[in-house]
Design an enzyme around this catalytic site. Structure first.
Site, PDB file in Angstrom:
ATOM      1  N   LYS A 153       0.813  -1.211   0.000  1.00  0.00           N
ATOM      2  CA  LYS A 153       0.000   0.000   0.000  1.00  0.00           C
ATOM      3  C   LYS A 153       0.851   1.267   0.000  1.00  0.00           C
ATOM      4  O   LYS A 153       0.546   2.234  -0.709  1.00  0.00           O
ATOM      5  CB  LYS A 153      -0.960   0.010   1.183  1.00  0.00           C
ATOM      6  CG  LYS A 153      -1.998  -1.101   1.153  1.00  0.00           C
ATOM      7  CD  LYS A 153      -3.103  -0.877   2.152  1.00  0.00           C
ATOM      8  CE  LYS A 153      -3.985   0.260   1.757  1.00  0.00           C
ATOM      9  NZ  LYS A 153      -4.710   0.032   0.495  1.00  0.00           N
ATOM     10  N   ASP A 183      -5.395   2.767  -3.312  1.00  0.00           N
ATOM     11  CA  ASP A 183      -4.071   3.395  -3.254  1.00  0.00           C
ATOM     12  C   ASP A 183      -3.912   4.442  -4.348  1.00  0.00           C
ATOM     13  O   ASP A 183      -3.285   5.486  -4.135  1.00  0.00           O
ATOM     14  CB  ASP A 183      -2.976   2.330  -3.389  1.00  0.00           C
ATOM     15  CG  ASP A 183      -3.018   1.317  -2.253  1.00  0.00           C
ATOM     16  OD1 ASP A 183      -3.461   1.690  -1.152  1.00  0.00           O
ATOM     17  OD2 ASP A 183      -2.622   0.167  -2.474  1.00  0.00           O
TER      18      ASP A 183
END
Length: 322
Positions: free
Chosen positions: A54, A264
């Site tokens: 992430k 993300d």
């Protein structure tokens, strides 16, 4: 009205620093007609190996949109660690604070993607779990000088908390993966960004539609962050701030190919646009970030699906005050 907090930071965009502290992982992705049920073996259609995690995803999303991006993370001393560092560098990410961890593997994510775009992910943290406060101390000058600091929860919580205490700029926490007992960091957050399941875990309220998401939004706001954003997938995003009521930002309908990493893409784009377009209203900044996330799910892969030539604000993004 534009969110005036963004006007506090008046550096020229090209010199503004987007600093990400978080995870780097290698994604091993299988594609199948559908997701397997427990105990079931399916024949897949394709296998790929790619760069993920992430933290790195958000950093790459920002860099590909032209952001001046810096990564603080740990990778292993295996083959993948050096490859990942070189990969970030090739995209334009500053890797001065990408630390090699001895006798430790680089983090990995095992991902299954169905034909309808749904996915399942299992993460093995590896070196990500070794990102400690000592690394924050090594990076304290960078953290303190960040125009915006981005953190997530795939590395030790205490490490992210320490970084947020040091940062003097905007602070964006993507509280993912979802977990409870993170209240101590929320007063340090300018922006808390979560999806529906993460909002439910932190607020301890069920979130399954706009009405229940609004209830969770209000409870999360009472915990200390200045701006709360709940991403809603194809339905856009819901937010509230100290100066604006709960607001639903809509996005255009698309046919997803692979939803992995869309959240993300949203976070990286939002951080980039906050720095670049300080005078834009928050609902337009969120609309532009939703547009980037939507574009990313029309392609397979994670970082490879993030656009590098996206032009935001070619239209007014629709929103509804609640």
């Amino acid at each position: 009205m534009p969110i005036t907090i963004f006007k506090m930071f008046q550096n020229e965009y090209n010199s503004s620093r987007i600093v990400v502290i978080g995870s780097c992982s290698i994604d091993f992705t299988t594609y199948a007609p559908r997701l397997p049920i427990p105990g079931e073996t399916l024949h897949g259609t394709k296998f790929t190996t790619s760069y993920g995690g992430k933290g790195a995803n958000q950093c790459v999303a920002a860099a590909k949109l032209g952001g001046n991006a810096f990564m603080i993370c740990r990778v292993g001393d295996d083959l993948w660690g050096q490859k990942y560092k070189h990969h970030l560098q090739s995209i334009g990410v500053d890797v001065s604070n990408v630390f090699i961890t001895e006798n430790m593997t680089t983090g990995i994510a095992q991902i299954t993607v169905a034909e309808n775009g749904d996915n399942q992910i299992v993460i093995v943290p590896g070196a990500n779990g070794q990102l400690k406060n000592v690394d924050v101390d090594k990076s304290k000058n960078l953290i303190a000088s960040a125009d915006i600091l981005i953190g997530q929860l795939e590395v030790p919580f205490e490490t992210v908390l320490e970084a947020f205490k040091i940062s003097k700029g905007l602070k964006l926490l993507n509280a993912a993966p979802g977990r409870d007992n993170i209240q101590s960091i929320l007063p340090y957050c300018t922006i808390l960004c979560v999806n529906e399941s993460e909002a439910s875990i932190i607020s301890e309220l069920p979130v399954h539609n706009i009405e229940t998401a609004t209830d969770a939004l209000k409870k999360l706001q009472s915990m200390g962050s200045e701006i709360i954003i709940i991403t809603l997938g194809e339905k856009g995003a819901l937010y509230v701030s100290k100066t604006e009521p709960p607001t639903h930002v809509l996005c255009d309908a698309i046919v997803p190919v692979d939803t992995t990493g869309a959240g993300d893409a949203f976070v990286g784009a939002l951080a980039t646009y906050i720095i670049r377009y300080k005078d834009k209203p928050l609902h337009q900044l969120i609309g532009a970030a939703c547009e980037v996330a939507s574009e990313s799910v029309t392609k397979e892969g994670t970082q490879t699906s993030y656009p590098s030539n996206h032009i935001p604000f070619t239209k007014e993004y629709k929103y509804i005050r609640i």
